[in-house]
Structure formats: C-alpha cells, structure tokens
Write a protein that holds these residues in place. Structure first.
Motif, PDB file in Angstrom:
ATOM      1  N   ALA A  16       0.889  -1.232   0.225  1.00 24.33           N
ATOM      2  CA  ALA A  16      -0.059  -0.088  -0.029  1.00 24.33           C
ATOM      3  C   ALA A  16       0.843   1.293   0.045  1.00 24.33           C
ATOM      4  O   ALA A  16       0.433   2.248  -0.488  1.00 24.33           O
ATOM      5  CB  ALA A  16      -0.950   0.003   1.145  1.00 24.33           C
ATOM      6  N   PHE A  17       2.034   1.057   0.470  1.00 22.56           N
ATOM      7  CA  PHE A  17       2.773   2.351   0.566  1.00 22.56           C
ATOM      8  C   PHE A  17       3.282   3.015  -0.872  1.00 22.56           C
ATOM      9  O   PHE A  17       3.449   4.254  -0.910  1.00 22.56           O
ATOM     10  CB  PHE A  17       4.043   2.236   1.401  1.00 22.56           C
ATOM     11  CG  PHE A  17       3.723   2.239   2.901  1.00 22.56           C
ATOM     12  CD1 PHE A  17       3.478   3.218   3.716  1.00 22.56           C
ATOM     13  CD2 PHE A  17       4.021   0.918   3.579  1.00 22.56           C
ATOM     14  CE1 PHE A  17       3.105   3.356   4.978  1.00 22.56           C
ATOM     15  CE2 PHE A  17       3.514   0.956   4.984  1.00 22.56           C
ATOM     16  CZ  PHE A  17       3.304   2.103   5.480  1.00 22.56           C
ATOM     17  N   ALA A  18       3.500   2.199  -1.727  1.00 20.86           N
ATOM     18  CA  ALA A  18       3.776   2.642  -3.081  1.00 20.86           C
ATOM     19  C   ALA A  18       2.722   3.594  -3.961  1.00 20.86           C
ATOM     20  O   ALA A  18       2.930   4.803  -3.995  1.00 20.86           O
ATOM     21  CB  ALA A  18       4.210   1.438  -4.070  1.00 20.86           C
ATOM     22  N   PRO A  19       1.503   3.035  -3.934  1.00 18.59           N
ATOM     23  CA  PRO A  19       0.343   4.115  -4.480  1.00 18.59           C
ATOM     24  C   PRO A  19       0.181   5.089  -3.523  1.00 18.59           C
ATOM     25  O   PRO A  19      -0.113   6.411  -4.194  1.00 18.59           O
ATOM     26  CB  PRO A  19      -0.931   3.057  -4.518  1.00 18.59           C
ATOM     27  CG  PRO A  19      -0.473   2.013  -3.496  1.00 18.59           C
ATOM     28  CD  PRO A  19       0.935   1.656  -3.552  1.00 18.59           C
ATOM     29  N   ALA A  20       0.291   5.109  -2.300  1.00 13.33           N
ATOM     30  CA  ALA A  20       0.323   6.193  -1.103  1.00 13.33           C
ATOM     31  C   ALA A  20       1.340   7.315  -1.547  1.00 13.33           C
ATOM     32  O   ALA A  20       1.137   8.470  -1.651  1.00 13.33           O
ATOM     33  CB  ALA A  20       0.190   5.831   0.014  1.00 13.33           C
ATOM     34  N   ALA A  21       2.576   6.864  -1.898  1.00 14.29           N
ATOM     35  CA  ALA A  21       3.641   7.432  -2.317  1.00 14.29           C
ATOM     36  C   ALA A  21       3.439   8.193  -3.364  1.00 14.29           C
ATOM     37  O   ALA A  21       3.816   9.482  -3.928  1.00 14.29           O
ATOM     38  CB  ALA A  21       4.927   6.835  -2.115  1.00 14.29           C
ATOM     39  N   HIS A  22       2.862   7.725  -4.530  1.00 12.39           N
ATOM     40  CA  HIS A  22       2.838   8.110  -5.737  1.00 12.39           C
ATOM     41  C   HIS A  22       1.650   9.393  -5.497  1.00 12.39           C
ATOM     42  O   HIS A  22       1.694  10.421  -6.431  1.00 12.39           O
ATOM     43  CB  HIS A  22       1.930   7.052  -6.650  1.00 12.39           C
ATOM     44  CG  HIS A  22       1.751   7.536  -7.982  1.00 12.39           C
ATOM     45  ND1 HIS A  22       2.753   7.806  -8.991  1.00 12.39           N
ATOM     46  CD2 HIS A  22       0.556   7.846  -8.793  1.00 12.39           C
ATOM     47  CE1 HIS A  22       1.956   8.106 -10.159  1.00 12.39           C
ATOM     48  NE2 HIS A  22       0.763   8.464  -9.966  1.00 12.39           N
ATOM     49  N   ALA A  23       0.635   9.189  -4.636  1.00  8.59           N
ATOM     50  CA  ALA A  23      -0.285  10.347  -4.654  1.00  8.59           C
ATOM     51  C   ALA A  23       0.084  11.359  -3.710  1.00  8.59           C
ATOM     52  O   ALA A  23      -0.048  12.539  -4.138  1.00  8.59           O
ATOM     53  CB  ALA A  23      -1.537   9.677  -3.927  1.00  8.59           C
TER      54      ALA A  23
END
Length: 415
Positions: free
Chosen positions: A42-49
């Motif tokens: 989950a941290f990757a899409p959150a970092a993308h946002a």
C-alpha cells in the motif's frame, strides 16, 4: 448486557454459532486482517499520490480508523451478533441502512479476497500459474474455516508472528542503509493517500463480525479492537518511515517496496513474508465475509440456505463454501488489482453507517468525526473507484426495494 446475552450460544431462529474465541484470539484475528498484504504494497500507491506526505496520510487514516473502531466496539458490546455493521445499522437506523452496510461489505470484501489471493500467487508462482495458485489458496483456507473457527485463529496467530518477524528484520536492515533524498511532499494528495492506506487498517471489523463466536463479547470486543489497531499503527508507522528514508522517490514506482528496500540477502525472506501476510489477510477476509453473508441470509436478504450452521463444527458452512467458490472463480477469470480502490470506497461506506449508528448511542463527538472522515476519504479516492462504488451501492439499493422482504424500522434510540 444481560446474562441472557452472555450465554454460550446465540439462538436466532434456531441457528447457533459457538463462542470459542478469547480476547487473545480476537486481537490476533484483527492483526491478521490489518498487518497483511497491505503493509507490503500500500505504501507505493500512497507515495505516488502524496510523496513523503503519505506519512501524514497514514496518521489521518489511523485517526479515522480509531473513530470507526471506537464506534464499532461500542456497538459490538450491545449487539454481539454475526454481521457487524449490518446488524448495527439495522438495529439503530432501520432495515435499509443495515442492508446497505452488509451489501457494501460483502461485495467490497469479496473483491478484496480475490486481490489477496492474487497477491499470494504473485509472490510464489510464475505468471502462467498465478490464477490456479490463487484459487488453490482460496479453497484451502475455505476448507480450514469449514472445520472450525479455532483452527482459523490458530493459523492467524502463526501468520501474524511470521509477518511481524519479517517486518522487524526489514526495518532493522533498512536502518543501516544509506538514506535516499529528493522525495517530494505533495500536500494535495494527502487525502487520497489516506484513503488508500485506510484499506490496510480496515481489518478490525473482522473482530466485530465474529461477535457470536467471542466469549464475553461485552468485554472482549471493546478491548480487542483498539489493541489490534494500536499495534498495527505502530508497525505501519515504523515501516512507512523506513521506506521513505531508504527509497526516497523510488518508493512511488515499485510494486514490492519492502523487498526493494532491504539488502539482497533479505529480499527472499521478505517475499515469503509478503505471501504469508496475504494468506493471513485472506483467511480473515473469508471469515468476515462469510459471517456477514450468514447474517444477511438469516434475515432473508440472501438465499436462506446460506444461513445453515454445521451441527458439529458450529460454523456457517454454506456461507463459507459459497464465498470460497465465488472468490475462486473471480481469481481465475479476472485481474482485480484495480479493485482495491473500489473496495476502499465500499468499506468506508460501511464504516460511515457504523458511525451513524453509534451516533444514536450518545457521546457523539467520535461518531461525527468518524462519519465525516469516512465520507471525505471515500470521495478523495480515484474517480473510477468512486463511480464504481456508487454504481454498485445503487444496484444493491435497487435490489433491496424490489425484493419484497418485509420492512421494519429502527429500534428505539436507547441501548
């Protein structure tokens, strides 16, 4: 809570589930639901946002989850029955709102089950074999659940322990690596990152949906939910900070951030840990979806056959088999990675109804904060997820009004 409510069995229409889970079991099932595949992905899409702003999003997601957990715990102590917010909404707000919560939970979490099964397969199988491996994982865990919830709680305990060891080793290893730099802080994406990270916190509902199988639910559930949530937040915060510091901007572009961040010698263990964590999440998801399906079938909103309880193992075996078969079919025919946003929208709707239900009990600051937080995060998700979620909820509402099931109003506002 009366002595009648504390008996070893809950009798509703002659159908019974056995109370076999203690406080430790309930906490572990909650941890198995939350500290699962989400922490590895989950941290990757959150970092993308939001870039480094994901850490603020993590705090916001945890605050909304805390409000939801507090509301759920208060309601579960009064209504210790399978179904969670399906029961609470029905009893406090009226039949339709309970149904809508149950519909959102079953549909959204069925998609989550398929996503977790595909996550398991992605870590342990080559591409051509992934659908078959995912289906096998679903059927194996369905069979385990069929033979009793105590076996499921035992496996959840083992999977949580392994996952925590892997995460602790990963954070320790990352602390000794050079720090990355250059990751941006995007304040405009914080709410979206919070909505995406909320998906990983949502597992505490599994404790409430097991309300008929927990001993002394008036004490056990209110204690187990915040304990599981607090442990999960500490783990997520440690991992999130370590990833931001170690990977920097690369965090937003990787599908397996923890495996990429640790030294190469530790990466295989991380991949095994991620697969086991996804199995833990899948196990708890199947438990929760099957119990809500059981409760809705018992009330006539789903086929009555799904409300059967096994005479020996004391579990809703038809509901478990039905959920397992549906998820197994989904993983062999559909790529559901894009369904995570839809699942988040449906789950936030579920908790919005939980907070609205808790509002009727008094002490209204936390329910109001939770309700507003759920609505804001839900509509901060990517637009396709919002549209899909609204369409599915509308179809469920239409089915309800066309079903012809006798309606009843909410119970009196008092507990």
């Amino acid at each position: 809570m009366t002595r009648h409510d504390q008996r070893a069995y809950v009798r509703i229409g002659g159908m019974e589930l056995q109370r076999r889970l203690g406080a430790g079991d309930a906490v572990v099932i909650g941890l198995g639901s939350m500290i699962g595949a989400g922490v590895f992905a989950a941290f990757a899409p959150a970092a993308h946002a939001a870039g480094a702003g994901l850490l603020v999003g993590l705090v916001l997601a945890a605050l909304v989850a805390y409000c939801n957990a507090t509301s759920s715990a208060r309601l579960a102590a009064i209504y210790p029955a399978s179904g969670g917010t399906y029961v609470y909404g029905r009893e406090r707000l009226g039949e339709f709102w309970g149904y809508l919560a149950g519909w959102g939970f079953v549909v959204g979490k069925t998609a989550s089950c398929a996503a977790m099964a595909l996550t398991v397969a992605a870590y342990v199988a080559p591409p051509g074999w992934q659908p078959a491996v995912a289906a096998a994982a679903v059927l194996a865990l369905t069979a385990l659940n069929y033979f009793g919830v105590q076996r499921s709680a035992w496996l959840a305990r083992v999977l949580v322990a392994v996952t925590l060891v892997v995460l602790a080793a990963s954070v320790a290893a990352m602390s000794g690596l050079p720090h990355a730099s250059g990751i941006s802080f995007d304040g405009s994406g914080i709410l979206q990152s919070a909505g995406l990270l909320f998906f990983a916190f949502a597992g505490y509902a599994r404790i409430a949906t097991l309300g008929e199988e927990v001993r002394d639910p008036a004490r056990t559930i209110p204690r187990a939910i915040p304990i599981a949530l607090g442990i999960t937040f500490v783990v997520y915060a440690a991992v999130g900070i370590a990833l931001v510091v170690t990977l920097g901007p690369a965090l937003a572009s990787t599908s397996d951030p923890i495996a990429q961040a640790v030294p190469g010698w530790l990466a295989p263990a991380v991949r095994v840990g991620a697969a086991l964590a996804a199995l833990g999440s899948l196990l708890a998801l199947i438990l929760g979806v099957s119990r809500t399906t059981f409760a809705m079938a018992r009330d006539g909103h789903l086929p009555r056959a799904l409300s059967a309880v096994h005479p020996r193992f004391g579990v809703p075996h038809h509901a478990e088999l039905g959920v397992g078969v549906v998820v197994a079919i989904l993983v062999t025919t559909t790529d559901l990675r894009g369904a995570i946003g839809f699942s988040s929208f449906a789950v936030l709707t579920y908790y919005a109804i939980a907070n609205a239900s808790a509002f009727t009990l008094g002490a209204r600051v936390i329910p109001v904060a939770g309700l507003i937080g759920c609505v804001v995060l839900a509509f901060s998700l990517p637009l396709p997820s919002v549209i899909a979620g609204c369409v599915v909820l509308a179809l469920g509402a239409l089915a309800y009004w066309l079903s012809g099931i006798p309606r009843r109003g909410a119970r009196t506002p008092g507990p």
